[in-house]
Design a protein around this motif. Structure first.
Motif, PDB file in Angstrom:
ATOM      1  N   UNK A  37       0.834  -1.203   0.000  1.00 45.89           N
ATOM      2  CA  UNK A  37       0.000   0.000   0.000  1.00 45.89           C
ATOM      3  C   UNK A  37       0.870   1.255   0.000  1.00 45.89           C
ATOM      4  N   UNK A  38       1.868   1.300   0.871  1.00 43.73           N
ATOM      5  CA  UNK A  38       2.706   2.499   0.982  1.00 43.73           C
ATOM      6  C   UNK A  38       3.637   2.657  -0.219  1.00 43.73           C
ATOM      7  N   UNK A  39       4.103   1.558  -0.779  1.00 42.46           N
ATOM      8  CA  UNK A  39       4.926   1.636  -1.992  1.00 42.46           C
ATOM      9  C   UNK A  39       4.116   2.237  -3.133  1.00 42.46           C
ATOM     10  N   UNK A  40       2.883   1.764  -3.311  1.00 45.97           N
ATOM     11  CA  UNK A  40       2.041   2.275  -4.388  1.00 45.97           C
ATOM     12  C   UNK A  40       1.647   3.734  -4.158  1.00 45.97           C
ATOM     13  N   UNK A  41       1.359   4.070  -2.919  1.00 46.67           N
ATOM     14  CA  UNK A  41       1.002   5.453  -2.580  1.00 46.67           C
ATOM     15  C   UNK A  41       2.174   6.389  -2.862  1.00 46.67           C
ATOM     16  N   UNK A  42       3.362   5.951  -2.494  1.00 48.10           N
ATOM     17  CA  UNK A  42       4.554   6.783  -2.727  1.00 48.10           C
ATOM     18  C   UNK A  42       4.854   6.910  -4.224  1.00 48.10           C
ATOM     19  N   UNK A  43       4.671   5.812  -4.953  1.00 43.90           N
ATOM     20  CA  UNK A  43       4.889   5.862  -6.404  1.00 43.90           C
ATOM     21  C   UNK A  43       3.943   6.869  -7.048  1.00 43.90           C
ATOM     22  N   UNK A  44       2.686   6.870  -6.612  1.00 46.92           N
ATOM     23  CA  UNK A  44       1.710   7.825  -7.150  1.00 46.92           C
ATOM     24  C   UNK A  44       2.113   9.259  -6.810  1.00 46.92           C
ATOM     25  N   UNK A  45       2.608   9.464  -5.609  1.00 55.22           N
ATOM     26  CA  UNK A  45       3.027  10.798  -5.193  1.00 55.22           C
ATOM     27  C   UNK A  45       4.206  11.302  -6.028  1.00 55.22           C
ATOM     28  N   UNK A  46       4.982  10.374  -6.561  1.00 51.37           N
ATOM     29  CA  UNK A  46       6.128  10.744  -7.398  1.00 51.37           C
ATOM     30  C   UNK A  46       5.785  10.740  -8.881  1.00 51.37           C
ATOM     31  N   UNK A  47       4.490  10.650  -9.196  1.00 50.93           N
ATOM     32  CA  UNK A  47       4.060  10.806 -10.564  1.00 50.93           C
ATOM     33  C   UNK A  47       3.759   9.535 -11.339  1.00 50.93           C
ATOM     34  N   UNK A  48       3.861   8.378 -10.722  1.00 50.82           N
ATOM     35  CA  UNK A  48       3.528   7.144 -11.431  1.00 50.82           C
ATOM     36  C   UNK A  48       2.038   7.154 -11.780  1.00 50.82           C
ATOM     37  N   UNK A  49       1.728   6.828 -13.011  1.00 48.48           N
ATOM     38  CA  UNK A  49       0.330   6.788 -13.431  1.00 48.48           C
ATOM     39  C   UNK A  49      -0.169   5.366 -13.610  1.00 48.48           C
ATOM     40  N   UNK A  50       0.739   4.413 -13.671  1.00 48.69           N
ATOM     41  CA  UNK A  50       0.349   3.009 -13.724  1.00 48.69           C
ATOM     42  C   UNK A  50       1.472   2.154 -13.133  1.00 48.69           C
ATOM     43  N   UNK A  51       1.085   0.990 -12.683  1.00 52.18           N
ATOM     44  CA  UNK A  51       2.032   0.049 -12.097  1.00 52.18           C
ATOM     45  C   UNK A  51       1.670  -1.340 -12.580  1.00 52.18           C
ATOM     46  N   UNK A  52       2.653  -2.087 -13.026  1.00 54.68           N
ATOM     47  CA  UNK A  52       2.449  -3.492 -13.368  1.00 54.68           C
ATOM     48  C   UNK A  52       2.849  -4.305 -12.143  1.00 54.68           C
ATOM     49  N   UNK A  53       1.937  -5.120 -11.688  1.00 54.85           N
ATOM     50  CA  UNK A  53       2.184  -5.876 -10.467  1.00 54.85           C
ATOM     51  C   UNK A  53       2.004  -7.358 -10.750  1.00 54.85           C
ATOM     52  N   UNK A  54       3.032  -8.107 -10.528  1.00 57.85           N
ATOM     53  CA  UNK A  54       2.963  -9.557 -10.643  1.00 57.85           C
ATOM     54  C   UNK A  54       3.292 -10.151  -9.294  1.00 57.85           C
ATOM     55  N   UNK A  55       2.582 -11.186  -8.926  1.00 52.32           N
ATOM     56  CA  UNK A  55       2.834 -11.766  -7.609  1.00 52.32           C
ATOM     57  C   UNK A  55       2.422 -13.224  -7.586  1.00 52.32           C
ATOM     58  N   UNK A  56       2.914 -13.909  -6.592  1.00 55.03           N
ATOM     59  CA  UNK A  56       2.536 -15.303  -6.371  1.00 55.03           C
ATOM     60  C   UNK A  56       1.086 -15.357  -5.907  1.00 55.03           C
ATOM     61  N   UNK A  57       0.534 -16.544  -5.867  1.00 51.68           N
ATOM     62  CA  UNK A  57      -0.850 -16.699  -5.420  1.00 51.68           C
ATOM     63  C   UNK A  57      -1.047 -16.274  -3.967  1.00 51.68           C
ATOM     64  N   UNK A  58      -0.069 -16.533  -3.121  1.00 51.36           N
ATOM     65  CA  UNK A  58      -0.204 -16.260  -1.694  1.00 51.36           C
ATOM     66  C   UNK A  58      -0.527 -14.800  -1.453  1.00 51.36           C
ATOM     67  N   UNK A  59      -1.690 -14.531  -0.878  1.00 52.40           N
ATOM     68  CA  UNK A  59      -2.095 -13.177  -0.525  1.00 52.40           C
ATOM     69  C   UNK A  59      -2.744 -12.380  -1.640  1.00 52.40           C
ATOM     70  N   UNK A  60      -2.875 -12.976  -2.825  1.00 52.27           N
ATOM     71  CA  UNK A  60      -3.403 -12.237  -3.975  1.00 52.27           C
ATOM     72  C   UNK A  60      -4.813 -11.697  -3.737  1.00 52.27           C
ATOM     73  N   UNK A  61      -5.671 -12.496  -3.131  1.00 59.13           N
ATOM     74  CA  UNK A  61      -7.050 -12.039  -2.901  1.00 59.13           C
ATOM     75  C   UNK A  61      -7.073 -10.814  -1.998  1.00 59.13           C
ATOM     76  N   UNK A  62      -6.256 -10.843  -0.964  1.00 59.65           N
ATOM     77  CA  UNK A  62      -6.197  -9.703  -0.059  1.00 59.65           C
ATOM     78  C   UNK A  62      -5.648  -8.473  -0.760  1.00 59.65           C
ATOM     79  N   UNK A  63      -4.654  -8.627  -1.588  1.00 59.20           N
ATOM     80  CA  UNK A  63      -4.106  -7.488  -2.320  1.00 59.20           C
ATOM     81  C   UNK A  63      -5.157  -6.924  -3.267  1.00 59.20           C
ATOM     82  N   UNK A  64      -5.875  -7.799  -3.958  1.00 60.53           N
ATOM     83  CA  UNK A  64      -6.913  -7.328  -4.879  1.00 60.53           C
ATOM     84  C   UNK A  64      -7.964  -6.481  -4.166  1.00 60.53           C
ATOM     85  N   UNK A  65      -8.415  -6.935  -3.007  1.00 62.76           N
ATOM     86  CA  UNK A  65      -9.493  -6.239  -2.299  1.00 62.76           C
ATOM     87  C   UNK A  65      -8.961  -5.068  -1.474  1.00 62.76           C
ATOM     88  N   UNK A  66      -7.972  -5.308  -0.643  1.00 63.80           N
ATOM     89  CA  UNK A  66      -7.561  -4.308   0.347  1.00 63.80           C
ATOM     90  C   UNK A  66      -6.529  -3.301  -0.130  1.00 63.80           C
TER      91      UNK A  66
END
Length: 95
Positions: A37-66
């Motif tokens: 959450x904080x990495x993405x928030x900081x990236x947005x604050x520095x002008x990032x307009x999109x992020x490609x995120x790849x991850x393992x299955x573990x925790x994916x549902x929580x990342x999608x929702x929360x």
């Protein structure tokens, strides 16, 4: 702390509603939630307009929702077999 509480509440809810569904909970990856959450928030604050995120299955549902804001109702529908517009491989749920 609230991030972790939301993550735990989602895990509990999914385990209750989808007892027989194969899912990979966030156990062992709990710190991922506030960190991501904080990495993405900081990236947005520095002008990032999109992020490609790849991850393992573990925790994916929580990342999608929360972290990424996927609606819980939409996730549940996909878990019940109602496919999202994006379906790749063996995973029923994507953003």
């Amino acid at each position: 702390l609230q991030d972790l509480q939301r993550a735990e509440a989602l895990e509990h809810s999914l385990s209750r509603h989808f007892k027989t569904s194969k899912r990979f909970g966030i156990e062992g990856s709990d710190a991922l939630m506030p960190a991501l959450y904080h990495i993405l928030k900081r990236a947005a604050a520095h002008g990032a307009v999109s992020v490609d995120l790849g991850m393992a299955h573990r925790g994916r549902l929580n990342v999608l929702v929360n972290v990424l804001g996927k609606k819980y109702a939409q996730l549940c529908a996909e878990m019940e077999g109602k496919q999202s517009k994006v379906h790749v491989g063996d995973v029923k749920y994507h953003l």
